[in-house]
Every structure is written in structure tokens, then in C-alpha cells.
Design an enzyme around this catalytic site. Structure first.
Site, mmCIF file in Angstrom:
data_model
loop_
_atom_site.group_PDB
_atom_site.id
_atom_site.type_symbol
_atom_site.label_atom_id
_atom_site.label_comp_id
_atom_site.label_asym_id
_atom_site.label_seq_id
_atom_site.Cartn_x
_atom_site.Cartn_y
_atom_site.Cartn_z
ATOM 1 N N ASP A 188 0.885 -1.325 -0.247
ATOM 2 C CA ASP A 188 -0.034 -0.149 -0.036
ATOM 3 C C ASP A 188 0.638 1.219 0.348
ATOM 4 O O ASP A 188 1.852 1.672 0.052
ATOM 5 C CB ASP A 188 -0.884 -0.060 1.315
ATOM 6 C CG ASP A 188 -1.596 0.786 0.814
ATOM 7 O OD1 ASP A 188 -1.817 1.959 0.592
ATOM 8 O OD2 ASP A 188 -3.217 -0.174 1.317
ATOM 9 N N HIS A 276 -3.674 3.488 -4.299
ATOM 10 C CA HIS A 276 -3.311 2.828 -3.352
ATOM 11 C C HIS A 276 -1.793 2.236 -3.585
ATOM 12 O O HIS A 276 -0.717 1.408 -2.960
ATOM 13 C CB HIS A 276 -3.724 1.766 -2.848
ATOM 14 C CG HIS A 276 -4.670 2.412 -1.860
ATOM 15 N ND1 HIS A 276 -4.566 2.660 -0.527
ATOM 16 C CD2 HIS A 276 -5.203 2.155 -2.665
ATOM 17 C CE1 HIS A 276 -5.727 2.603 -0.599
ATOM 18 N NE2 HIS A 276 -6.686 3.230 -1.361
ATOM 19 N N GLU A 332 -10.399 3.064 -4.784
ATOM 20 C CA GLU A 332 -9.896 4.234 -4.539
ATOM 21 C C GLU A 332 -8.944 4.716 -5.181
ATOM 22 O O GLU A 332 -7.945 5.549 -5.004
ATOM 23 C CB GLU A 332 -9.560 4.427 -2.858
ATOM 24 C CG GLU A 332 -10.597 4.034 -1.887
ATOM 25 C CD GLU A 332 -10.694 4.755 -0.588
ATOM 26 O OE1 GLU A 332 -10.863 5.492 0.100
ATOM 27 O OE2 GLU A 332 -8.404 4.185 -0.024
ATOM 28 N N TYR A 423 -15.098 -2.796 9.486
ATOM 29 C CA TYR A 423 -13.744 -2.064 10.222
ATOM 30 C C TYR A 423 -13.829 -2.118 11.615
ATOM 31 O O TYR A 423 -14.361 -0.787 11.833
ATOM 32 C CB TYR A 423 -14.169 -0.944 9.295
ATOM 33 C CG TYR A 423 -13.771 -1.003 8.007
ATOM 34 C CD1 TYR A 423 -14.152 -1.828 6.363
ATOM 35 C CD2 TYR A 423 -13.292 -0.636 7.500
ATOM 36 C CE1 TYR A 423 -13.608 -2.327 5.993
ATOM 37 C CE2 TYR A 423 -12.517 -0.525 5.529
ATOM 38 C CZ TYR A 423 -12.825 -1.204 5.114
ATOM 39 O OH TYR A 423 -12.552 -1.728 3.834
ATOM 40 N N TRP A 467 -7.575 -2.257 9.613
ATOM 41 C CA TRP A 467 -6.677 -1.049 8.794
ATOM 42 C C TRP A 467 -6.135 -0.660 9.400
ATOM 43 O O TRP A 467 -6.139 -0.261 10.389
ATOM 44 C CB TRP A 467 -7.400 0.045 8.518
ATOM 45 C CG TRP A 467 -8.721 -0.813 6.343
ATOM 46 C CD1 TRP A 467 -9.661 -0.851 6.664
ATOM 47 C CD2 TRP A 467 -8.067 -0.833 5.387
ATOM 48 N NE1 TRP A 467 -9.724 -1.477 6.105
ATOM 49 C CE2 TRP A 467 -9.246 -1.799 4.885
ATOM 50 C CE3 TRP A 467 -6.176 -1.160 4.951
ATOM 51 C CZ2 TRP A 467 -8.943 -2.624 4.112
ATOM 52 C CZ3 TRP A 467 -6.577 -1.790 3.212
ATOM 53 C CH2 TRP A 467 -7.852 -2.514 2.459
ATOM 54 N N GLU A 469 -3.826 2.904 9.901
ATOM 55 C CA GLU A 469 -3.236 3.887 9.197
ATOM 56 C C GLU A 469 -3.190 4.146 11.565
ATOM 57 O O GLU A 469 -1.821 4.839 11.843
ATOM 58 C CB GLU A 469 -4.354 5.207 9.663
ATOM 59 C CG GLU A 469 -4.644 4.885 7.763
ATOM 60 C CD GLU A 469 -5.306 4.048 6.904
ATOM 61 O OE1 GLU A 469 -6.169 3.388 7.218
ATOM 62 O OE2 GLU A 469 -5.701 4.044 5.509
HETATM 63 C C1 ACM Z 1 -11.097 0.346 1.542
HETATM 64 O O1 ACM Z 1 -11.360 0.364 2.789
HETATM 65 N N1 ACM Z 1 -10.056 1.186 0.581
HETATM 66 C C2 ACM Z 1 -11.196 -1.458 0.816
#
Ligand code: ACM
Length: 685
Positions: A188, A276, A332, A423, A467, A469
Site C-alpha cells: 500500500d 494505493h 480508491e 471495519y 486497517w 493508519e
Molecule cells: C478500502 O477500505 N479502501 C478497501
């Protein structure tokens, strides 16, 4: 193979049957499909024996090794305490993951169509043993099989790298709750984390910190130092010279894949394209489009060298990962660079593509063909629907569920992974007691209550994504995974009709305790604070039901009845259900009370959540009017902080007043450097 989580069994002392109640299958997560209780109980002894009869099923040797790693002892005779019979004819017509386990007074017998099923019987048994204080298991017969084929967790190791040992430990916990797909997000913008012979430069130049590919969120995070191998080019993100990063060698990957296989888990690698890719463009700037660079993370779709780069990468990735599915990202990808690029325009002309969405579809189709020709299948995020879905593609629906539903209607396979439920980078409890999170509130109960609908047998299953971040270290990752992963496991495995949150929560507390004893940093469910209490009961608001509108610049006024509905904001500040999110620096709310009224208090509630651009206003000005034309300013000076973590604060601005008015106007601006604001209620009494 050593199963790290479960070696403790060797240390457990199972004494003689005491007066305590024997444990039933009711403790198991995911809930078993069905069971019946019988009289009596069985207490396996330390070093319990097992026998395995494989009737045409592959995997006996690995299964025996697994049982031995748990300190069970192989015994070829019919007297073994646990007897496994495995083969297609043993449970005719059942999937390989199904099993029937009978616990009798003298021992345990398991029948399964394949070793997946035998393995899952052991997971059920381990959970029962752990929940029992003295090792006594109630005599019973369990018939169990999964609802869905895909029961997954994804970990993003690009934003923040996690060690190989961390991944192995994660796999152990996944196996225990019968999850069977580990989605490994290894490339990424923020780092390329896999060493490949075809592209050694990628880890040399993009696995350790470089301000080129770290973004602003990361650079605000307190991440630590790491050692950088000699010869690996680095940059520094931080003024104090700290460097952050890491990658997996091919040896590491093989160890992860093998460990997963022994736990009946498939590792699905993800190589992100065409977006990405900031880290790729940092190393290979020649893959940029030739026109204006509006974005810095999408490679040129007209550049065959860039596509060939990914084909070489995927070829090597497929050698390392036996998974049938290869995830190719697809999400994205901003198309603005393509619109300005001569090579992209040439490609569109040559291929008869009418817009940039079709150009994206061209890229995905080309990669799909490459992967399919090698006997594998692609899966991509739901944006791969844009411009036309490639024939063999499976869709992972993340922007809610619509993409997944659309793909199933088009007869494509789907994995449901909606951000609204699954998420795990979103916070799970009152934000004032939780670490900083990408969104404010996604509690266990919400995760549990999601139930996907299959259409035409195309729903392969469910998956949660972490994720990273904002998620830095291993403990933080575990905090975000457990217990929410148990909820996804139960949705993926148990029959829909058996779902029951109260029962689940009781079992989750038991499992959490066990994992915590094993060194997992689970979220402390026992002390969950839950939803914001002030937001659950109605608060008196004189303006309730009045006409309320928001005016943003010159645009049309929009309905803002949510601001006078009598309810303060809940912890979830993003969904628009209890907070009005205004993506403007300056705006104005107007309320018409319908007639002139006595007003004794004026105020408003705001949220400050800077990581996602919500800022408490620098200025708030209240005005009142009798005719809606001539307004008088009212002094409302006080600001009160109502929750106290820096990354999430709720402010009330308010003051006693003594006025008569029909119209109320609130003008606020977020200050010169801020952008956007969240407001839950304009308080009038
Ligand atoms: C994503 O959360 N961009 C798959």
C-alpha cells in the site's frame, strides 16, 4: 508445528470428576449448529490418547502432528480416548468442514468428511475444555458445519508493519474460532512489505520510512524506531530522525503460509493496483502518467511496463501463496491523472474505452486474465464494478453492502466486508477511553448484529478488516481484533437462526479471558462502557420539532431537523444519525420556533475529532429575531469540555439568557486552519 496458543493444555491438570457441573457445547464460539445432551460426562486425562482412521481423506499426518503439538498422545488401538474417523463416506453428503462429535462416558468420537471437519471438532473440544474448571465435559452429540465458506480477517501491514510472530499468533486465535481466510494486505502507499526476487528494489527503497510515501496521518502517530538493514535506502519522516518500517522475507512468508495451512487457514495475499501505489511510484517514478500529477498513488494505465511489473510480481506471489484467490485491490484509484495522460488516452482510443472507469476495468480484466490463466482467481474491492466487472472476478464489498448485492445480481461471487459493520479500525467503546481510531464507534453488538443475505449461492462469506493508519503496535491490533473477530466468526459459521447477542456476549467473556491468559491484548469487554448515556434519553429542547435549516455559503438551505430533535449525539459521529457533519469552514443554522417564545438558555453541542477533520468551532455567534429579518447578537460565552481525550472531545457552548424571540440563528466557523465540524444539537430552553 507448534501451536502457540494451545500448548498450555500440556500443563492443565485434569483431576477426577468433581461435583462441579460438566461443561456443555453452549460455551463454544462460534455457536455449534446443533447438539443434544446425554447422561453423564467424560473427563479426558492429561496426555489423552487419540487415534485417527483416514478413509480416503488427505491430511492425516498433519492432523496427527497437530494433535501431538497439543500434547495429545497417538494410540493406534480402539481404546484411545479420542477417536477420529475421517473420509467422504464417513459423513456422506456433508462438506469437508462438517463434523459430528460424540462425547460419551468413556471417550470422544469424531466423524468428519475431511480433516477440516476433524480440526474444527478439536477447536470445539478445546473451548469446552478450557471453559471447564476440572476438565469434565457433558456427554453430548454435536452436529456442526459452517454457514459460509469464507470466514476471514484482513490485516493491513503496510500502514504499520507487524512481525511474523505476531501474524502466527493471530492465526492461532483465528483457528480457535474456526476462521479460515487470512487476507494479508502487504502492499500500500505507506510501505511495500514483501521481498520478491523480481523486484528487490521495492523492499530496499519502500519498506522503511520515507516522507515520500508516508502520509500525514502516519506522520502524526507516535511510532517507534526500527533497525534498517544495511544498504536499504531510507528517508526519515520525523524531525528527530526516527525511522519506521519492515518487510517479510520469502522465508517468513513460507512460514506464515505453512503455519496457516496447518491450522486450516488459507492466506490470501493482496497486491494493490492500480491505486494505493505511492510506495511504487516512489521507487519507480517512470510508472507515473505523463501529464499533470493530480494524485501521487495511481500508476499509468497506458504504461505496459507498469502492467508487466505487476504481472511479474503476481507470478512470484502465486508461487509463494497457494491460495486459489489472489486479491488485487482495485479500490480508491483516483482517475484524474489518467484524464491528463497521453498514454492513457492512447490506450483508451486503441481499446475503444469510453472513459477512465472503463480504463480501470481494462487494467483489472488484463490482470484477471493473467491470474486466471495460471489457474487462480482474482478478488477485488467493490470499485472493480466500475466500468464493467471482469468475468472471473469475486467482489469484496466494503463501501457498505450495495456493491456486493449488485455483484451477486450479476452472478458474481461476493465476500461481505462492509465498513459499516466490519471495519475494525473503528473504535469499539466510548471514545474517551479508547485509543485514537479512524471512526469513532463500532461496538461488538453492532458487529454481531450484521447478518448478510445470500443471493443465488453467490455469497462466499464474511470478513472483517483491520486497517492500521491509527493502529501501531501488536497490542493495539489485538485490542481492535478481539472480541469483535468472534462476532464475525459466529456470523460466518453458525446458522442465522441461532444468533443471540446475550448468549454470545457471555461466551465472548469466557473466550476473552482465555486469550488474555494466553497473552493476547483483548479489549476489556467486561468493563465496556457502551453507548453515550446522555444521548440515550431525550433532553428538553424548546425548539423540538421546529423548522431548522443549515445554510452553507450560497448553496440551498438543507434540512437540519436533527439539530432540534431533543437528542444529543451518540458516540458514532460519522453516520449522520445523531450528528450533522458540515464539511465547511463557515456555516449558519436557522431555527424558526413558529411563534415568539421566552428563552432562558441557548447553546449547542459540538464534537472535536481532528483525525477525521471534525473541529470544534473557533467562533460561535448566536442571534435572535422576532421577524426573521432583523437579528440581535446574544452573548453566549462559555465553552465546557464534556469528555476528556485529546483525540475525541465533545464541547458544549451555552449560556443562560433571558430573551423573547421566534427566530434563532447560530453562525459558526472552524478557524483558519480547520475544516469541517460536527454538531449534534442546538439547545434551547
Ligand atoms: C478500502 O477500505 N479502501 C478497501
Amino acid at each position: 508445528m507448534v501451536n502457540r496458543i494451545l500448548v498450555f493444555l500440556a500443563l492443565m491438570v485434569w483431576g477426577p470428576l468433581s461435583a462441579r457441573e460438566a461443561v456443555t457445547p453452549e460455551v463454544i464460539i462460534p455457536r455449534v449448529a446443533s447438539y443434544t445432551l446425554a447422561d453423564g460426562s467424560f473427563t479426558p486425562a492429561v496426555g489423552s490418547t487419540f487415534s485417527v482412521e483416514a478413509k480416503g481423506a488427505d491430511g492425516a499426518e498433519a492432523f496427527c502432528a497437530y494433535l501431538e503439538s497439543l500434547s495429545f498422545v497417538k494410540d493406534g488401538t480402539k481404546k484411545a480416548a479420542m477417536r477420529f474417523k475421517v473420509g467422504p463416506a464417513v459423513l456422506k453428503g456433508k462438506p469437508e468442514e462438517a463434523y459430528v462429535m460424540t462425547i460419551g462416558k468413556k471417550g470422544i468420537s469424531v466423524e468428519a468428511a475431511g480433516f477440516d471437519g476433524a480440526f474444527y471438532a478439536v477447536q470445539s473440544l478445546l473451548q469446552m475444555l478450557h471453559a471447564s474448571e476440572d476438565g469434565a465435559l457433558a456427554a453430548c452429540r454435536i452436529e456442526d458445519s459452517p454457514r459460509f465458506r469464507h470466514r476471514g480477517l484482513m490485516l493491513d501491514v503496510s500502514r504499520h508493519f507487524q512481525s511474523k510472530d505476531f501474524i502466527l499468533k493471530l492465526l492461532d486465535a483465528m483457528a480457535l474460532i474456526k476462521m479460515n481466510r487470512f487476507h494479508f494486505h502487504i502492499t500500500d502507499n505507506q510501505g511495500w512489505r514483501i521481498a520478491l526476487d523480481c523486484a528487490p528494489e521495492m523492499v530496499q527503497k519502500a519498506a522503511f520510512g520515507s516522507s515520500k510515501f508516508y502520509n500525514n496521518i502516519l506522520s502524526r502517530m507516535p511510532i517507534g524506531f526500527c533497525d534498517v538493514p544495511e544498504g536499504y535506502v531510507t528517508g526519515t519522516v520525523y524531525d528527530d530522525g526516527r525511522i519506521y518500517g519492515g518487510y517479510y522475507s520469502k522465508e517468513d512468508i513460507r512460514e506464515i503460509v505453512d503455519h496457516a495451512a496447518a491450522l486450516h487457514i488459507t492466506v490470501v495475499p493482496e497486491i494493490e493496483l492500480p491505486g494505493h501505489n505511492r510506495e511504487l511510484l516512489h521507487v519507480h517514478p517512470e510508472f507515473y502518467c505523463d501529464g499533470e500529477h493530480v494524485v501521487d498513488n495511481v500508476f499509468c494505465a497506458g504504461n505496459d511496463d507498469a502492467l508487466r511489473f505487476f504481472e511479474r510480481v503476481l507470478e512470484e506471489v502465486m508461487e509463494l501463496f497457494p491460495s486459489q484467490y489472489i486479491h488485487i485491490g482495485g479500490d480508491e484509484a483516483d482517475k484524474d491523472n489518467w484524464a491528463h495522460c497521453s498514454r492513457c488516452r492512447e490506450r483508451m482510443k486503441a481499446e475503444g474505452l469510453k472513459d477512465e472507469f472503463e480504463l480501470q476495468s481494462y487494467v483489472i480484466r488484463r490482470i484477471d486474465k493473467f491470474v486466471s490463466e495460471r489457474g487462480r482467481r482474482i478478488v477485488g474491492w467493490d470499485e472493480i464494478l466500475q466500468g464493467g466487472l471482469s468475468d472471473n472476478a469475486t467482489v469484496m464489498s466494503w463501501r457498505g453492502t450495495d456493491g456486493g448485492i449488485k455483484a451477486m445480481e450479476m452472478d458474481h461471487d461476493v465476500i461481505m466486508s462492509p465498513n459499516t459493520y466490519y471495519y475494525f479500525d473503528y473504535g469499539q467503546d466510548a471514545p474517551y477511553k479508547e485509543p485514537i481510531a479512524f471512526r469513532s464507534y463500532l461496538p461488538l453488538e453492532t458487529v454481531y448484529n450484521y447478518d448478510p443475505e445470500d443471493m443465488g449461492g453467490h455469497l462466499l462469506g464474511v470478513q472483517a478488516n483491520l486497517w492500521t493508519e491509527c493502529v501501531i503496535d501488536p497490542g493495539h491490533c489485538e485490542h481492535m481484533f478481539y472480541p469483535r473477530a468472534y462476532a464475525v466468526a459466529e456470523t460466518g459459521w453458525s446458522p442465522a437462526g441461532l444468533k443471540d447477542y446475550e448468549s454470545f456476549r457471555r461466551r465472548a467473556l469466557v473466550l476473552n479471558k482465555w486469550l488474555m491468559e494466553q497473552g493476547y491484548d483483548c479489549f476489556d469487554l467486561e468493563h465496556e462502557a457502551g453507548e453515550r448515556p446522555e444521548a440515550l434519553k431525550e433532553t428538553f429542547n424548546l425548539a423540538k420539532g421546529s423548522k431548522a435549516v443549515l445554510k452553507l455559503g450560497d448553496g440551498p438551505a438543507e434540512d437540519a431537523s436533527i439539530l432540534v430533535d431533543g437528542y444529543l449525539g451518540k458516540w458514532d459521529i460519522h453516520s449522520g444519525k445523531t450528528w450533522k457533519n458540515v464539511r465547511r469552514k463557515e456555516f449558519c443554522a436557522d431555527i424558526d420556533l413558529g411563534c415568539e417564545k421566552d428563552i432562558h438558555y441557548l447553546g449547542a453541542e459540538f464534537v472535536d475529532y481532528p483525525i477525521r477533520g471534525y473541529n470544534v468551532p473557533a467562533d460561535t455567534e448566536f442571534y435572535v429575531s422576532s421577524d426573521g429579518v432583523n437579528y440581535t447578537r446574544v452573548d453566549v460565552p462559555q465553552a465546557r469540555l464534556s469528555t476528556g481525550r485529546k483525540h475525541f472531545q465533545i464541547y458544549t457552548v451555552g449560556s443562560p439568557v433571558n430573551i423573547k424571540a421566534r427566530y434563532i440563528r447560530l453562525i459558526f466557523n472552524t478557524g483558519s486552519t480547520k475544516f469541517g465540524c460536527g454538531i449534534s444539537e442546538i439547545l434551547v430552553s
